[in-house]
Design a protein around this motif. Structure first.
Motif, PDB file in Angstrom:
ATOM      1  N   LEU A  82       0.818  -1.215   0.000  1.00 41.22           N
ATOM      2  CA  LEU A  82       0.000   0.000   0.000  1.00 41.22           C
ATOM      3  C   LEU A  82       0.854   1.269   0.000  1.00 41.22           C
ATOM      4  O   LEU A  82       0.697   2.160  -0.844  1.00 41.22           O
ATOM      5  N   MET A  83       1.783   1.343   0.923  1.00 41.56           N
ATOM      6  CA  MET A  83       2.629   2.530   1.044  1.00 41.56           C
ATOM      7  C   MET A  83       3.583   2.679  -0.146  1.00 41.56           C
ATOM      8  O   MET A  83       3.747   3.770  -0.701  1.00 41.56           O
ATOM      9  N   GLY A  84       4.179   1.554  -0.539  1.00 42.77           N
ATOM     10  CA  GLY A  84       5.119   1.574  -1.662  1.00 42.77           C
ATOM     11  C   GLY A  84       4.442   2.020  -2.946  1.00 42.77           C
ATOM     12  O   GLY A  84       4.990   2.827  -3.717  1.00 42.77           O
ATOM     13  N   ALA A  85       3.237   1.517  -3.164  1.00 46.28           N
ATOM     14  CA  ALA A  85       2.486   1.881  -4.368  1.00 46.28           C
ATOM     15  C   ALA A  85       2.163   3.364  -4.358  1.00 46.28           C
ATOM     16  O   ALA A  85       2.303   4.061  -5.380  1.00 46.28           O
ATOM     17  N   THR A  86       1.752   3.856  -3.189  1.00 43.01           N
ATOM     18  CA  THR A  86       1.426   5.272  -3.064  1.00 43.01           C
ATOM     19  C   THR A  86       2.652   6.139  -3.351  1.00 43.01           C
ATOM     20  O   THR A  86       2.578   7.151  -4.056  1.00 43.01           O
ATOM     21  N   LYS A 122       5.174   5.442  -5.179  1.00 40.89           N
ATOM     22  CA  LYS A 122       5.474   5.460  -6.619  1.00 40.89           C
ATOM     23  C   LYS A 122       4.555   6.430  -7.361  1.00 40.89           C
ATOM     24  O   LYS A 122       4.993   7.191  -8.225  1.00 40.89           O
ATOM     25  N   GLU A 123       3.256   6.355  -7.022  1.00 43.08           N
ATOM     26  CA  GLU A 123       2.285   7.255  -7.658  1.00 43.08           C
ATOM     27  C   GLU A 123       2.649   8.704  -7.392  1.00 43.08           C
ATOM     28  O   GLU A 123       2.629   9.547  -8.298  1.00 43.08           O
ATOM     29  N   LEU A 175       2.065  14.893  -6.811  1.00 42.48           N
ATOM     30  CA  LEU A 175       0.968  15.306  -5.922  1.00 42.48           C
ATOM     31  C   LEU A 175       1.125  14.576  -4.584  1.00 42.48           C
ATOM     32  O   LEU A 175       0.386  13.651  -4.270  1.00 42.48           O
ATOM     33  N   TYR A 176       2.136  15.034  -3.827  1.00 42.02           N
ATOM     34  CA  TYR A 176       2.467  14.321  -2.591  1.00 42.02           C
ATOM     35  C   TYR A 176       1.361  14.411  -1.562  1.00 42.02           C
ATOM     36  O   TYR A 176       1.015  13.428  -0.907  1.00 42.02           O
ATOM     37  N   PHE A 177       0.811  15.593  -1.383  1.00 44.95           N
ATOM     38  CA  PHE A 177      -0.207  15.729  -0.335  1.00 44.95           C
ATOM     39  C   PHE A 177      -1.396  14.843  -0.637  1.00 44.95           C
ATOM     40  O   PHE A 177      -1.840  14.067   0.213  1.00 44.95           O
TER      41      PHE A 177
END
Lengths: 224, 254
Positions: free
Chosen positions: A175-179, A181-182, A188-190
Motif C-alpha cells: 500500500l505505502m510503496g504503491a502510493t 510510486k504514484e 501530488l504528494y499531499f
C-alpha cells in the motif's frame, strides 16, 4: 492553499485497493504467527521452563529494545551476508518475519500478565483433577487470559497493520510503496499521502468494529 | 484405602505438619477439626500434593508416593486417585456448570465429549442442578457453585474426596444445601476427608473425628466419644470454645 486535485485522489483508490490484499496478508500472517509464538513465550515464562525461560527473556528484551526498522534491515540486508541460505528471502517474507518476532515480544508480555491474572485457585482445581500443566494452560488458563489480553492484542494488531508500511523500505510494493510510486510520478504528494492515510485509518476503524464484537463474545461467560 | 505416614510440611522452617500419620478405610467419613492455622487445610493439600510435603509418605489406592522423591508421574497418579473440593469453589470460569463437571473426564480420562456430557448430566441430576447445566459460574449463587464443585469431584470417581472447608466461604443461607449434598455422599459411602468448622455435621455424619492442633493429631475417635468425652485438655478447651458459640439447642444435642 491551492485547490486539492480530488479527481486524482479518487483515481488513486483503485490502485491502492489493488495493493491492499498484500498489506492485509502481511499483517494477518504476522499476527497469527506472533500470537502463536507469543503464547509459547508467555507459557515458558509463566511455567519458568529451565533454559528456555532465560532464552525467552533475552529474546523479548532484544525485540522490544531495538527499533522494528533496524530489525527489518537486519533480516533483509544483514543476515543473508552471514547466512547464505537466507539469500532467497524476499521482502515480503522478511517483513512478515520481522513483524512476527517484533510483535511477539510485546504480546508475550501482555499474555503473561493476563495468565498471571487468572485466579490461582482454578489452576489448583485443574491440577487437583489430574490435569498436566499444559492441559490446564490450554483448557483453562489461556482461554481466560485471552479475554483479558484481547483489547491489548488488538491494539498490537492495529499497530502491526500500520507497521507493514515499513515493507516499502525493503523494496516491497504494498500500500505505502504503491502510493510512494504514484506520488513520485505525479508530484501530488499531499493528495497521495492523505489518501493512503485515509485508507489505513478506515482499515483500523473497521477493525475496531471487529474488536467490539469479539470482546462481547469473549465476555459471554462472565455475565451475571 | 488412604494412608498418610509421618507427613511433614514446613513453611519458613516452621513445621505446619509435624509428622501426621493417618489411615482411612474405604467408605470411611473422616472429619478434621481444630483451631485455625493448625495445618488442617495443609494436610489436605499435602495429600494430593497441591503443597509439596517436606517428608513422609502418601498412599491412595495403589499409588504410593514418598514425598522426598516424588516424581511428576507419581504426583499425577495420586491426584487422579483423589478429588478436591475448595473453600472458594474454584470453578472454571470459562466453562458452564456441565462443562466444569465433564472437563476432567474429557481431558484427564480421555472420554469422548458426548459420553462425558452424558455422565455430567447424570451428576447434575444427582446434585439437583439439572436446570443450571448451561449456566456459567458467574451466574450461580455460592451454594450452587459449591454443589457444582462437589459434582466435579464426584465425576472423578476418585478413591477419596478431600473437602477443604467447603462451607466457610458461603453465606449462611447456602450452607445447608451444600451440607445436605455431602450427607448424601456419605450415605453412599463415598470415602471423604472433610476439614470443617461445622460441628453438627461432624457429629451427624463422621465415622471418625480428628482433632488437630499445632500440626499434630491430638485426639481422634467416633464423634459420640470425641464430643461427649474428649480425653485431651486441648480438645476439651477447643470444643468448649466452639460449642459455646453455637445456639444452646444444638449444643444440647451432644
Amino acid at each position: 492553499m491551492d485547490t486539492l486535485n480530488i479527481d486524482y485522489m479518487l483515481g488513486l483508490l483503485p490502485v491502492m485497493l489493488k495493493y491492499l490484499p498484500l498489506t492485509l496478508k502481511m499483517a494477518s500472517i504476522g499476527m497469527i504467527a506472533a500470537l502463536i509464538l507469543a503464547s509459547l513465550l508467555a507459557v515458558v515464562r509463566v511455567l519458568k521452563v529451565p533454559v528456555l525461560n532465560a532464552l525467552t527473556i533475552v529474546f523479548i528484551s532484544f525485540f522490544r529494545g531495538t527499533p522494528l526498522l533496524v530489525q527489518l534491515f537486519l533480516f533483509y540486508y544483514g543476515l543473508p551476508q552471514v547466512m547464505s541460505f537466507l539469500t532467497q528471502i524476499d521482502g515480503v517474507t522478511a517483513t512478515i518475519l520481522g513483524l512476527t518476532l517484533h510483535f511477539s515480544a510485546y504480546m508475550a508480555e501482555s499474555i503473561r500478565a493476563a495468565i498471571v491474572g487468572v485466579d490461582r485457585s482454578q489452576t489448583e482445581a485443574a491440577l487437583s483433577i489430574g490435569m498436566t500443566n499444559l492441559q490446564l494452560m490450554r483448557r483453562i488458563v489461556l482461554p481466560q487470559a485471552a479475554r483479558v489480553a484481547a483489547p491489548t492484542l488488538m491494539n498490537y494488531f492495529v499497530d502491526m497493520i500500520k507497521s507493514t508500511s515499513l515493507a516499502f523500505t525493503l523494496g516491497v510494493t504494498e500500500l505505502m510503496g504503491a502510493t510512494q510510486k504514484e506520488a513520485a510520478s505525479s508530484f501530488l504528494y499531499f493528495e497521495s499521502f492523505i489518501m493512503v492515510a485515509i485508507v489505513y485509518w478506515v482499515m483500523v476503524e473497521g477493525l475496531s468494529f471487529v474488536q467490539r464484537w469479539m470482546e462481547k463474545r469473549l465476555n459471554r461467560a462472565y455475565q451475571r | 484405602m488412604i494412608a498418610v505416614r509421618k507427613l511433614v510440611k514446613k513453611f519458613d522452617g516452621n513445621a505446619v505438619l509435624d509428622g501426621i500419620t493417618l489411615e482411612v478405610e474405604q467408605g470411611e467419613i473422616i472429619v478434621v477439626i481444630g483451631p485455625s492455622g493448625t495445618g488442617k487445610s495443609t494436610l489436605l493439600r499435602c495429600i494430593n500434593f497441591l503443597e509439596q510435603p517436606d517428608g513422609g509418605e502418601v498412599q491412595i489406592g495403589d499409588v504410593r508416593v514418598d514425598a522426598t522423591r516424588a516424581s511428576r508421574a507419581e504426583i499425577l497418579a495420586l491426584r487422579r486417585n483423589s478429588a478436591f473440593v475448595f473453600q472458594n469453589y474454584a470453578l472454571f470460569a470459562n466453562k458452564t456448570a456441565l462443562e466444569n463437571i465433564a472437563e476432567g473426564l474429557i481431558v484427564v480420562n480421555g472420554w469422548p465429549k458426548a459420553k462425558a456430557h452424558q455422565r455430567a448430566r447424570e451428576i447434575l441430576e444427582r446434585i439437583g442442578m439439572s436446570e443450571k447445566a448451561d449456566a456459567y459460574p458467574a451466574a450461580l449463587s455460592g451454594g450452587q457453585q459449591q454443589r457444582i464443585g462437589i459434582g466435579r469431584a464426584m465425576a472423578a470417581q476418585a478413591e477419596v474426596i478431600l473437602f477443604d472447608e467447603p462451607t466457610s466461604a458461603l453465606d449462611p443461607e447456602w450452607v445447608d444445601e451444600v451440607l445436605e449434598l455431602m450427607k448424601q455422599l456419605a450415605v453412599e459411602r463415598q470415602t471423604m476427608i472433610v476439614v470443617t468448622h461445622e460441628m453438627q455435621f461432624a457429629r451427624d455424619v463422621a465415622d471418625r473425628v480428628i482433632f488437630m492442633e499445632g500440626g499434630r493429631i491430638v485426639e481422634q475417635g467416633p464423634p459420640s466419644q470425641l464430643f461427649s468425652a474428649p480425653k485431651d485438655d486441648r480438645t476439651r478447651a477447643f470444643l468448649r470454645k466452639v460449642l459455646n458459640e453455637v445456639p444452646p439447642q444444638c449444643a444440647a444435642g451432644i
